[in-house]
Design a protein around this motif. Structure first.
Motif, PDB file in Angstrom:
ATOM      1  N   GLN A   1       0.741  -1.120   0.032  1.00 39.91           N
ATOM      2  CA  GLN A   1      -0.186  -0.172   0.096  1.00 39.91           C
ATOM      3  C   GLN A   1       0.812   1.235  -0.008  1.00 39.91           C
ATOM      4  OE1 GLN A   1      -2.105  -0.425   3.833  1.00 39.91           O
ATOM      5  NE2 GLN A   1      -0.685   0.348   4.838  1.00 39.91           N
ATOM      6  N   SER A   2       0.395   2.307  -0.543  1.00 34.60           N
ATOM      7  CA  SER A   2       0.961   3.554  -0.678  1.00 34.60           C
ATOM      8  C   SER A   2       1.026   4.194   0.795  1.00 34.60           C
ATOM      9  CB  SER A   2       0.473   4.411  -1.779  1.00 34.60           C
ATOM     10  OG  SER A   2       1.186   5.619  -1.315  1.00 34.60           O
ATOM     11  N   PRO A   3       2.224   4.529   1.096  1.00 32.85           N
ATOM     12  CA  PRO A   3       2.303   5.234   2.569  1.00 32.85           C
ATOM     13  C   PRO A   3       1.594   6.538   2.804  1.00 32.85           C
ATOM     14  CG  PRO A   3       4.312   5.395   1.476  1.00 32.85           C
ATOM     15  CD  PRO A   3       3.796   4.562   0.529  1.00 32.85           C
ATOM     16  N   PHE A   4       1.408   7.166   1.841  1.00 35.34           N
ATOM     17  CA  PHE A   4       0.749   8.417   1.844  1.00 35.34           C
ATOM     18  C   PHE A   4      -0.769   8.520   1.259  1.00 35.34           C
ATOM     19  CE2 PHE A   4       5.343   9.157   2.248  1.00 35.34           C
ATOM     20  CZ  PHE A   4       5.299   9.822   3.346  1.00 35.34           C
ATOM     21  N   ARG A   5      -1.303   7.642   0.872  1.00 37.51           N
ATOM     22  CA  ARG A   5      -2.516   7.733   0.095  1.00 37.51           C
ATOM     23  C   ARG A   5      -3.430   7.801   0.988  1.00 37.51           C
ATOM     24  NH1 ARG A   5      -4.350   3.165  -4.056  1.00 37.51           N
ATOM     25  NH2 ARG A   5      -2.657   4.008  -5.110  1.00 37.51           N
ATOM     26  N   ARG A   6      -4.496   9.012   0.756  1.00 31.94           N
ATOM     27  CA  ARG A   6      -5.641   9.377   1.451  1.00 31.94           C
ATOM     28  C   ARG A   6      -6.723   9.339   0.683  1.00 31.94           C
ATOM     29  NH1 ARG A   6      -1.663   8.101   4.284  1.00 31.94           N
ATOM     30  NH2 ARG A   6      -0.896   9.412   6.164  1.00 31.94           N
ATOM     31  N   PRO A   7      -8.195   9.326   1.327  1.00 27.56           N
ATOM     32  CA  PRO A   7      -9.213   9.364   0.548  1.00 27.56           C
ATOM     33  C   PRO A   7      -9.456  10.463  -0.502  1.00 27.56           C
ATOM     34  CG  PRO A   7      -9.745   8.751   2.919  1.00 27.56           C
ATOM     35  CD  PRO A   7      -8.507   9.326   2.841  1.00 27.56           C
ATOM     36  N   ALA A   8      -9.215  11.864   0.035  1.00 24.45           N
ATOM     37  CA  ALA A   8      -9.112  12.752  -0.794  1.00 24.45           C
ATOM     38  C   ALA A   8      -7.609  13.600  -1.304  1.00 24.45           C
ATOM     39  CB  ALA A   8      -9.912  14.066   0.035  1.00 24.45           C
ATOM     40  N   ARG A   9      -7.807  14.456  -2.282  1.00 29.27           N
ATOM     41  CA  ARG A   9      -6.502  14.768  -2.842  1.00 29.27           C
ATOM     42  C   ARG A   9      -5.935  15.672  -2.021  1.00 29.27           C
ATOM     43  NH1 ARG A   9      -5.347  14.821  -8.362  1.00 29.27           N
ATOM     44  NH2 ARG A   9      -4.743  17.169  -8.186  1.00 29.27           N
ATOM     45  N   LEU A  10      -6.579  16.595  -1.280  1.00 30.04           N
ATOM     46  CA  LEU A  10      -6.242  17.482  -0.455  1.00 30.04           C
ATOM     47  C   LEU A  10      -5.257  16.697   0.685  1.00 30.04           C
ATOM     48  CD1 LEU A  10      -5.431  20.533   0.316  1.00 30.04           C
ATOM     49  CD2 LEU A  10      -7.640  20.686   1.352  1.00 30.04           C
ATOM     50  N   ALA A  11      -5.902  15.732   1.356  1.00 28.77           N
ATOM     51  CA  ALA A  11      -5.561  14.930   2.454  1.00 28.77           C
ATOM     52  C   ALA A  11      -4.014  14.321   2.053  1.00 28.77           C
ATOM     53  CB  ALA A  11      -6.537  13.954   2.947  1.00 28.77           C
ATOM     54  N   THR A  12      -3.943  13.776   0.782  1.00 30.34           N
ATOM     55  CA  THR A  12      -2.946  13.170   0.423  1.00 30.34           C
ATOM     56  C   THR A  12      -1.862  14.233   0.386  1.00 30.34           C
ATOM     57  OG1 THR A  12      -4.194  11.533  -1.057  1.00 30.34           O
ATOM     58  CG2 THR A  12      -1.881  11.868  -1.504  1.00 30.34           C
ATOM     59  N   LEU A  13      -2.077  15.366  -0.273  1.00 33.79           N
ATOM     60  CA  LEU A  13      -1.062  16.284  -0.076  1.00 33.79           C
ATOM     61  C   LEU A  13      -0.421  16.645   1.260  1.00 33.79           C
ATOM     62  CD1 LEU A  13      -2.331  18.588  -3.045  1.00 33.79           C
ATOM     63  CD2 LEU A  13      -0.525  17.197  -3.080  1.00 33.79           C
ATOM     64  N   PHE A  14      -1.677  16.775   2.171  1.00 30.48           N
ATOM     65  CA  PHE A  14      -1.048  17.306   3.589  1.00 30.48           C
ATOM     66  C   PHE A  14      -0.312  16.153   4.196  1.00 30.48           C
ATOM     67  CE2 PHE A  14      -1.454  17.511   8.069  1.00 30.48           C
ATOM     68  CZ  PHE A  14      -1.765  19.012   8.273  1.00 30.48           C
ATOM     69  N   ALA A  15      -0.739  14.958   3.882  1.00 30.47           N
ATOM     70  CA  ALA A  15       0.224  13.690   4.431  1.00 30.47           C
ATOM     71  C   ALA A  15       1.633  13.688   3.954  1.00 30.47           C
ATOM     72  CB  ALA A  15      -0.684  12.254   4.107  1.00 30.47           C
ATOM     73  N   VAL A  16       1.751  13.891   2.597  1.00 33.03           N
ATOM     74  CA  VAL A  16       3.052  14.018   2.007  1.00 33.03           C
ATOM     75  C   VAL A  16       3.863  15.126   2.825  1.00 33.03           C
ATOM     76  CG1 VAL A  16       4.363  14.392  -0.118  1.00 33.03           C
ATOM     77  CG2 VAL A  16       2.509  12.896  -0.196  1.00 33.03           C
ATOM     78  N   ALA A  17       3.448  16.210   2.705  1.00 36.83           N
ATOM     79  CA  ALA A  17       3.955  17.674   3.308  1.00 36.83           C
ATOM     80  C   ALA A  17       4.540  17.361   4.706  1.00 36.83           C
ATOM     81  CB  ALA A  17       3.287  18.975   2.970  1.00 36.83           C
ATOM     82  N   TYR A  18       3.401  16.956   5.501  1.00 37.63           N
ATOM     83  CA  TYR A  18       3.456  16.877   7.044  1.00 37.63           C
ATOM     84  C   TYR A  18       3.322  15.810   7.825  1.00 37.63           C
ATOM     85  CZ  TYR A  18       3.065  21.950   5.516  1.00 37.63           C
ATOM     86  OH  TYR A  18       3.076  22.976   4.876  1.00 37.63           O
ATOM     87  N   GLU A  19       3.007  14.864   7.410  1.00 38.96           N
ATOM     88  CA  GLU A  19       2.829  13.225   8.309  1.00 38.96           C
ATOM     89  C   GLU A  19       3.788  12.480   8.074  1.00 38.96           C
ATOM     90  OE1 GLU A  19      -1.421  12.209   7.495  1.00 38.96           O
ATOM     91  OE2 GLU A  19      -2.215  13.874   8.106  1.00 38.96           O
ATOM     92  N   GLU A  20       3.858  11.501   8.987  1.00 43.90           N
ATOM     93  CA  GLU A  20       4.542  10.434   8.856  1.00 43.90           C
ATOM     94  C   GLU A  20       4.183   9.334   8.035  1.00 43.90           C
ATOM     95  OE1 GLU A  20       8.028  10.207  10.169  1.00 43.90           O
ATOM     96  OE2 GLU A  20       7.403  12.221  10.795  1.00 43.90           O
ATOM     97  N   PRO A  21       4.998   8.662   7.106  1.00 46.61           N
ATOM     98  CA  PRO A  21       4.587   7.730   6.461  1.00 46.61           C
ATOM     99  C   PRO A  21       3.860   6.352   7.473  1.00 46.61           C
ATOM    100  CG  PRO A  21       6.909   7.280   6.519  1.00 46.61           C
ATOM    101  CD  PRO A  21       6.435   8.668   7.154  1.00 46.61           C
ATOM    102  N   VAL A  22       2.800   5.885   6.571  1.00 43.68           N
ATOM    103  CA  VAL A  22       2.321   4.506   7.244  1.00 43.68           C
ATOM    104  C   VAL A  22       2.991   3.209   6.645  1.00 43.68           C
ATOM    105  CG1 VAL A  22       0.227   3.260   7.531  1.00 43.68           C
ATOM    106  CG2 VAL A  22       0.223   5.669   7.609  1.00 43.68           C
ATOM    107  N   LEU A  23       3.923   2.723   7.253  1.00 48.41           N
ATOM    108  CA  LEU A  23       4.701   1.679   6.952  1.00 48.41           C
ATOM    109  C   LEU A  23       4.525   0.186   7.373  1.00 48.41           C
ATOM    110  CD1 LEU A  23       8.123   3.539   6.648  1.00 48.41           C
ATOM    111  CD2 LEU A  23       6.643   2.908   4.819  1.00 48.41           C
ATOM    112  N   PRO A  24       4.123  -0.675   6.797  1.00 49.17           N
ATOM    113  CA  PRO A  24       3.480  -1.993   7.501  1.00 49.17           C
ATOM    114  C   PRO A  24       4.764  -2.581   7.844  1.00 49.17           C
ATOM    115  CG  PRO A  24       3.587  -2.098   5.152  1.00 49.17           C
ATOM    116  CD  PRO A  24       3.928  -0.684   5.276  1.00 49.17           C
ATOM    117  N   GLU A  25       4.667  -3.810   8.630  1.00 48.01           N
ATOM    118  CA  GLU A  25       5.703  -4.510   9.349  1.00 48.01           C
ATOM    119  C   GLU A  25       6.431  -5.135   8.401  1.00 48.01           C
ATOM    120  OE1 GLU A  25       6.850  -4.104  12.387  1.00 48.01           O
ATOM    121  OE2 GLU A  25       5.257  -2.690  12.973  1.00 48.01           O
TER     122      GLU A  25
END
Length: 522
Positions: free
Chosen positions: A229-253
């Motif tokens: 899965q993509s570590p920054f994909r979110r349901p909305a475009r703006l949420a994805t951009l926000f995640a890329v710019a400011y949030e930590e990646p979601v990385l599976p074990e």
């Protein structure tokens, strides 16, 4: 006939194309056979080069050679695109053979890669192992080094833009938004070029873009290919951009030993990411099956670097499960390179202009207003100037009970943030698998019910990372997992530990590395 293809803008899709056996002859040489893909910028055909008697891919650009100023600009970009890719002869960079004008439009003739995209492959067979991912990452890294040496940036590295040859080797494709490193930004009004979830933070925020931006996209690609899965994909475009710019990646074990490399490549600041050389040596060790990946900084002596193609072969031989569930070779569905608008030609020396995305985002997601507005109202953008933050890395052992987080002096009202960095451990090295900061899943944890009196926190799974502040009156135990932020209600030392009581840790093994940040309030 319905077949999986890669669109002319690089995105994988399933589509039906009736135009087979077109019979059109382009430039008196290239006979068009059938359509391989379509997109906003063009149509890609399988064709036959009748002069050299070889199969090729021909991209018909949706740009008339005669037209207004906008058409001429797009045409110029297409020409520069072909030139940029053609001057990078590399086994893992798609080859460009010819550039012709026919039927009042431009056509780019390219190498035909008989294989699926990496996106299509993992969609069909599932995520790759860390070894196989690292081996392919080596090849893409070498391709990017060659591209950067030519003064070009790719700007859209993602699984859909990587093709797999029949022998499993990777080919970097789609230089449609590549830009010569001359300070130009290739967008048109209201259009943001690139795939949001694979776009480096500096591109999103309009900061300086360079080779480190492509390395960030490579990190996101490796995380997606191995993690599923993509570590920054979110349901909305703006949420994805926000995640890329400011949030930590979601990385599976399941990233396993690949995790430290991916985390380093995905650091928000380009200056904090490892160099291509440093990443190369780490990926090389993972692909070879070595336990210690070593430092991610470039060595003093570059030394000999084994072929990345050999690394793919070794990784595939060493772990057949990385091919298909049945152990079969990689599928040979026929796909080809698809290109997008090209970079600008290098100009005479001049000061580099700041690259800004705000205007480009105005017609799509209004990123500047949306992201900065969201940051303002959530109190993230404007922080109190008096706040001070101390950050340290702490190694937490599974064989010891509560351990003090060294250097983390905590006072009442401080904000404590704990982030899992790397590592694995187990509460029973003889019988239980290794796990990370989130501990065992519900089914595995249930199998340990016979030893549940060993849990420090009964409601949490065995192996989860825990924290407590000893100075707090009731000393609550916090479940950290991958990340936790909380306020200190008292003064005292911060302690970390595994969810396994000290009396039960004799058969444990492994360590976790945790980043501890303490923000002192004024």
């Amino acid at each position: 006939m319905r077949e999986h293809v890669i669109s002319a803008d690089g995105d994988h899709q399933a589509a039906t194309y009736p135009q087979r056996g077109s019979g059109r002859l382009i430039a008196g040489r290239y006979l068009l056979l059938d359509v391989l893909g379509r997109g906003g910028m063009g149509t890609v055909w399988r064709a036959d080069d009748q002069l050299l008697d070889r199969p090729v891919a021909v991209k018909e650009l949706h740009i008339l050679t005669q037209g207004d100023e906008e058409h001429r600009i797009r045409l110029g970009r297409a020409v520069r695109e072909a030139r940029a890719v053609a001057r990078v002869p590399h086994p893992h960079v798609v080859g460009v053979h010819d550039l012709v004008e026919s039927e009042d439009r431009l056509w780019i003739v390219m190498e035909l890669v008989e294989g699926p995209s990496l996106a299509h492959h993992i969609a069909a067979t599932g995520p790759l192992t860390s070894r196989h991912t690292a081996a392919l990452g080596l090849q893409l890294l070498e391709a990017l080094e060659a591209v950067h040496a030519a003064g070009t940036l790719h700007r859209d590295v993602k699984p859909a833009n990587v093709l797999l040859r029949r022998d499993g080797d990777a080919v970097l494709t789609d230089f449609g938004i590549a830009a010569l490193d001359d300070g130009e930004f290739l967008t048109t009004t209201g259009e943001l070029i690139g795939s949001l979830e694979f776009m480096a933070p500096e591109r999103v925020t309009g900061a300086e873009v360079g080779p480190a931006s492509d390395l960030w996209s490579l990190g996101a690609t490796l995380a997606t290919v191995c993690g599923g899965q993509s570590p920054f994909r979110r349901p909305a475009r703006l949420a994805t951009l926000f995640a890329v710019a400011y949030e930590e990646p979601v990385l599976p074990e399941r990233l396993g030993r690949l995790r430290p490399v991916v985390e380093a490549l995905l650091r928000k600041s380009p200056g904090e990411r490892p160099s291509a050389v440093g990443a190369h040596f780490a990926l090389q060790r993972i692909a070879a099956g070595e336990e210690d990946i070593g430092p991610l900084s470039p060595p003093t002596v570059r030394g000999h670097r084994p072929s990345a193609s050999a690394a793919v072969a070794d990784a595939m031989t060493g772990d057949r499960a990385s091919l298909t569930p049945a152990g079969e070779p990689i599928p040979t569905a026929q796909h080809t390179l698809l290109l997008k608008p090209p970079p600008r030609e290098p100009r005479s020396r001049r000061p580099r202009r700041p690259k800004r995305l705000w205007w480009a985002l105005a017609g799509t997601t209004v990123l500047a207003a949306g992201v900065n507005g969201a940051l303002y109202f959530t109190g993230v953008l404007l922080k109190e100037a008096q706040e001070t933050t101390t950050t340290s890395q702490v190694v937490v052992r599974s064989t010891t009970g509560w351990q003090q987080a060294t250097g983390a002096s905590v006072r009442r009202g401080d904000r404590i943030t704990l982030r899992f960095s790397s590592g694995e451990w187990t509460v029973d090295r003889q019988n239980m698998p290794m796990t990370g900061a989130t501990g065992y899943d519900a089914v595995t944890d249930k199998s340990l019910d016979g030893a549940k009196n060993c849990k420090v926190k009964p409601a949490a799974p065995f192996g989860v990372l825990l924290a407590r502040l000893v100075g707090e009156r009731e000393t609550p135990v916090h479940t950290v997992g991958r990340k936790l932020t909380f306020r200190a209600t008292g003064d005292g030392p911060l302690q970390l530990g595994i969810n396994d009581a000290e009396k039960c840790t004799k058969d444990n093994t492994g360590t976790l590395t945790v980043q501890v940040s303490v923000t002192h309030q004024p």
